[in-house]
Scaffold this motif. Structure first.
Motif, PDB file in Angstrom:
ATOM      1  N   ARG A 168      24.158  -3.376 -23.481  1.00  0.00           N
ATOM      2  CA  ARG A 168      25.527  -3.872 -23.324  1.00  0.00           C
ATOM      3  C   ARG A 168      26.062  -3.676 -21.908  1.00  0.00           C
ATOM      4  N   THR A 191      20.178  -8.432 -21.737  1.00  0.00           N
ATOM      5  CA  THR A 191      21.520  -7.868 -21.614  1.00  0.00           C
ATOM      6  C   THR A 191      22.417  -8.601 -22.599  1.00  0.00           C
ATOM      7  N   ASN A 193      25.024 -10.076 -21.840  1.00  0.00           N
ATOM      8  CA  ASN A 193      25.391 -11.332 -21.184  1.00  0.00           C
ATOM      9  C   ASN A 193      24.345 -12.415 -21.422  1.00  0.00           C
ATOM     10  N   ASP A 194      23.076 -12.030 -21.477  1.00  0.00           N
ATOM     11  CA  ASP A 194      22.013 -12.996 -21.784  1.00  0.00           C
ATOM     12  C   ASP A 194      22.236 -13.607 -23.162  1.00  0.00           C
ATOM     13  N   LYS A 196      25.040 -13.616 -24.970  1.00  0.00           N
ATOM     14  CA  LYS A 196      26.298 -14.373 -25.018  1.00  0.00           C
ATOM     15  C   LYS A 196      26.138 -15.751 -24.386  1.00  0.00           C
ATOM     16  N   ALA A 197      25.471 -15.804 -23.248  1.00  0.00           N
ATOM     17  CA  ALA A 197      25.271 -17.084 -22.572  1.00  0.00           C
ATOM     18  C   ALA A 197      24.465 -18.039 -23.443  1.00  0.00           C
TER      19      ALA A 197
END
Length: 204
Positions: A168, A191, A193-194, A196-197
């Motif tokens: 996170r 991550t 972010n990976d 979520k993207a």
């Protein structure tokens, strides 16, 4: 198939599945007590039939990529449970295809010692001097990962590496895990972010 089109890797397929079935936007309270506008329940993926298979092979490929040699893989119940089982099974499958491929056995770390029977805290593989990889699903503060590291070390095992599926990147989790690992490398497959993207890409 055109020669210039690559086949998605285990890691690519795992990311797609995590983003599809494990990622949720909203208001959530994490195990650490912190608030978050998203939640990643990796167990939805690691307990999924195909997700489990992908998890096992993706973790093995990560270890191979970084030349990590170990005898076993383990972690704190229950987030690590399906990861451990799938990595061990994937290593056995690979050993059938490639006789020189290493077998990674599995062990699970209880949150507290049993008060009955053998009273063990570690179930499964446990051998003094063995090199082991500690795994976890999500790393936020790193508390559960550190708990497993300490238990494995108390049992006389050496930490070869630490792997989480999703980091996170908050709450100082990585520095805390790296300090506890005492020089053993810490890897994250993805991550937050990976994930979520990829979730937003799928939702577009």
């Amino acid at each position: 198939m055109p020669a210039n089109l690559s086949v998605p890797s285990y890691k690519d397929k795992l990311l797609s599945l995590l983003a599809s079935i494990s990622f949720r936007l909203g208001q959530f309270t994490l195990a650490s007590g912190a608030k978050s506008d998203y939640y990643i329940d990796c167990r939805t993926t690691t307990l999924h039939a195909e997700g489990g298979r992908l998890t096992g092979h993706a973790v093995l490929e990560l270890l191979e990529e970084h030349s990590i040699e170990a005898d076993a893989v383990g972690g704190l119940t229950m987030g690590a449970d399906p990861i451990v089982c799938n990595v061990a099974t994937a290593s056995a499958w690979r050993a059938q295809q490639q006789p020189d491929a290493p077998l990674l056995h599995g062990f699970l770390v209880r949150k507290a010692e049993k008060t009955h029977g053998t009273g063990r805290r570690i179930e499964g593989f446990c051998r003094e001097g063995a090199r082991v990889v500690i795994v976890d699903d999500v790393c936020t503060t790193g508390g559960s990962t550190i708990n497993a590291i300490e238990a494995a070390r108390e049992a006389g095992m050496t930490i070869a590496a630490v792997v989480c599926l999703v980091e996170r990147q908050e709450a100082n989790g990585r520095p805390a895990v790296e300090a506890a690992a005492e020089g053993a490398p810490f890897f994250a497959l993805f991550t937050a972010n990976d994930v979520k993207a990829e979730h937003l890409r799928q939702s577009a």
